[in-house]
Write an enzyme that holds these catalytic residues in place. Structure first.
Site, short mmCIF file in Angstrom:
data_model
loop_
_atom_site.label_atom_id
_atom_site.label_comp_id
_atom_site.label_asym_id
_atom_site.label_seq_id
_atom_site.Cartn_x
_atom_site.Cartn_y
_atom_site.Cartn_z
N SER A 178 51.07 38.50 37.03
CA SER A 178 49.86 38.34 36.22
C SER A 178 50.12 37.73 34.85
O SER A 178 49.24 37.10 34.30
CB SER A 178 49.15 39.68 36.08
OG SER A 178 50.02 40.68 35.63
N HIS A 206 45.83 38.15 41.75
CA HIS A 206 45.63 36.81 41.20
C HIS A 206 45.75 35.70 42.25
O HIS A 206 45.64 34.53 41.91
CB HIS A 206 46.62 36.55 40.06
CG HIS A 206 46.44 37.51 38.93
ND1 HIS A 206 45.49 37.33 37.95
CD2 HIS A 206 47.05 38.69 38.65
CE1 HIS A 206 45.53 38.34 37.11
NE2 HIS A 206 46.47 39.19 37.51
N LYS A 241 38.30 39.46 40.04
CA LYS A 241 38.91 38.26 39.45
C LYS A 241 38.31 37.04 40.14
O LYS A 241 37.14 36.76 39.93
CB LYS A 241 40.42 38.38 39.52
CG LYS A 241 40.88 39.48 38.55
CD LYS A 241 42.33 39.85 38.58
CE LYS A 241 42.58 40.89 37.49
NZ LYS A 241 43.73 41.74 37.74
C1 LIG Z 1 43.92 43.19 37.36
C2 LIG Z 1 45.04 43.71 38.17
C3 LIG Z 1 44.97 44.97 38.76
C4 LIG Z 1 43.85 45.94 38.46
O1 LIG Z 1 42.68 45.54 39.09
P1 LIG Z 1 41.29 46.07 38.49
O2 LIG Z 1 40.33 45.84 39.58
O3 LIG Z 1 41.03 45.24 37.28
O4 LIG Z 1 41.49 47.50 38.16
C5 LIG Z 1 45.99 45.37 39.60
N1 LIG Z 1 47.05 44.57 39.82
C6 LIG Z 1 47.16 43.36 39.24
C7 LIG Z 1 48.36 42.52 39.52
C8 LIG Z 1 46.17 42.89 38.39
O5 LIG Z 1 46.28 41.72 37.80
#
Ligand SMILES: *Cc1c(COP(=O)(O)O)cnc(C)c1O
Length: 389
Positions: A178, A206, A241
């Site tokens: 990330s 991602h 996302k």
């Molecule tokens: C954003 C993210 C999460 C958490 O997801 P949410 O739905 O925002 O709680 C978990 N793992 C990774 C790699 C992330 O980038």
């Protein structure tokens, strides 16, 4: 006991350039967002495909609200599991090509739920050092022995696996990292899991929607995953996302999913997400697969940025994904560059320790299909001007 010691800690953070601040957004997520009454060009959302304000998703959410109301009213195991949630789980399984899928409220909760449902005191978890914080928190909560290996270092991972006498072994990795944007060496991880009889949990927060021709994420980026692996693969992805809405899911073998329904505490002891969001996500899956131009646009924008940026001191880190970090080094310098960009109407967040290792503060540039080539050009020009100053 008062809270005065917290003021001291806050002052120290400020002095170290580590104080985090929230911006108040007055518009939907988009390339241009309204902050403090001004429109600003944003390179900091995870809305990679530009779906967070897509009219078809907004409409699906409205229709979902009309059909199911705004609240789910209960947890999934009581009476909160609606037809929209149920259909979404089936579609997610079809979409990923895996046998079954289970929705969670957030990615953070999905990771907590899976890891604590599968591991206990006599087990071991092997984690890439750059994994997302939620995976590390989950590991601690599970009480399993946690071993971290240097980023993508398969030799160290193999030594750790070979030495382990744990009852159950789980290798855990971000699929797309990330804060760095690089992609995990998944075929090699899977081969090690097969050799040492471990499970592999991939967190594709991602990659889902972004990687692969039809947006099936790391599963499409490395097609061998689909043909080869449901028996030991645990696939997790988030829906807030690239998918543009909210939530997360875990997909894999039917018995894995059946077990999570019984044992994942962050699934059981929480209210189900509003069904209207599941309705929006059903539309999102359709758009992700159909509108391939969004991924093509992303590839083009990555190319414009990487070929356009010619800087002396700051370097783009190696990455083919829409996460394009510009390595700056010191936290103060990263904050200064981020603030200067902001004065020019461009929003790029400075990412500092402890989110990233000491001395590797960076600007985390994220691209979205909502950006135009001219938007990226504007960022490139601004960075060139800033470096000369
Ligand atoms: C954003 C993210 C999460 C958490 O997801 P949410 O739905 O925002 O709680 C978990 N793992 C990774 C790699 C992330 O980038």
């Amino acid at each position: 006991m008062t809270f005065s010691f917290l003021s001291l800690e806050l002052k120290q953070r400020e002095a170290d350039g580590l104080l985090r601040q929230r911006r108040v957004l007055q518009s939907p997520q988009s390339a241009l967002v309204r902050v403090d009454g001004e429109d600003i060009l944003s390179f900091c959302s995870n809305d990679y495909l530009g779906l967070a304000n897509h009219p078809a998703l907004v409409q699906a959410a409205c229709e979902g609200a009309q059909r199911f109301g705004v609240g789910s009213g209960a947890s999934h195991l009581v009476t909160g599991h609606s037809a929209a949630h149920h259909e979404l789980e089936q579609r997610l399984a079809e979409f990923t090509g895996l046998p079954a899928a289970l929705l969670f409220s957030t990615g953070y909760m999905a990771n907590l739920g899976v890891i604590t449902a599968l591991l206990g005191r006599n087990d071991a978890l092997f984690a890439d050092k750059l994994n997302h914080a939620s995976l590390n928190d989950a590991a601690l909560l599970s009480r399993a022995m946690m071993m971290r290996y240097p980023h993508a270092n398969l030799a160290v991972l193999e030594r750790q696996l070979a030495a382990s006498t744990a009852r159950r072994k789980l290798v855990v990795s971000d699929a797309v990292f990330s804060m760095d944007g690089d992609i995990a060496p998944v075929p090699e991880l899977l081969a090690l899991c097969e050799k040492y009889d471990a499970w592999l949990l991939l967190d594709d927060a991602h990659g889902f929607g972004v990687l692969g021709k039809t947006g099936r994420g790391v599963l499409e980026h490395y097609p061998l995953l689909i043909t080869h692996s449901p028996s030991r693969l645990i696939y997790m992805a988030t829906l807030g996302k690239a998918a543009g809405v909210f939530g997360a899911f875990v997909a894999g073998a039917p018995e894995l999913i059946a077990w999570l329904v019984q044992a994942a505490r962050s699934y059981i002891y929480t209210t189900a997400t509003p069904p209207m969001l599941a309705a929006a996500l059903l539309e999102s899956l359709r758009v992700i697969a159909a509108e391939t131009w969004r991924r093509e646009r992303l590839v083009e924008l990555v190319d414009v940025l990487r070929h356009g940026l010619k800087l002396q001191h700051w370097q783009l880190m190696p990455s083919d994904t829409p996460i394009q970090p510009l390595l700056i080094g010191s936290s103060q310098e990263a904050v200064r560059v981020s603030e200067s960009l902001c004065q020019r109407g461009i929003l790029v967040p400075a990412i500092r320790p402890p989110t990233v290792p000491e001395g590797t503060a960076r600007l985390r540039i994220t691209l979205s299909a909502a950006h135009s080539v001219a938007d990226v050009q504007q960022l490139v020009n601004a960075l060139h001007e800033l470096e000369i100053e």
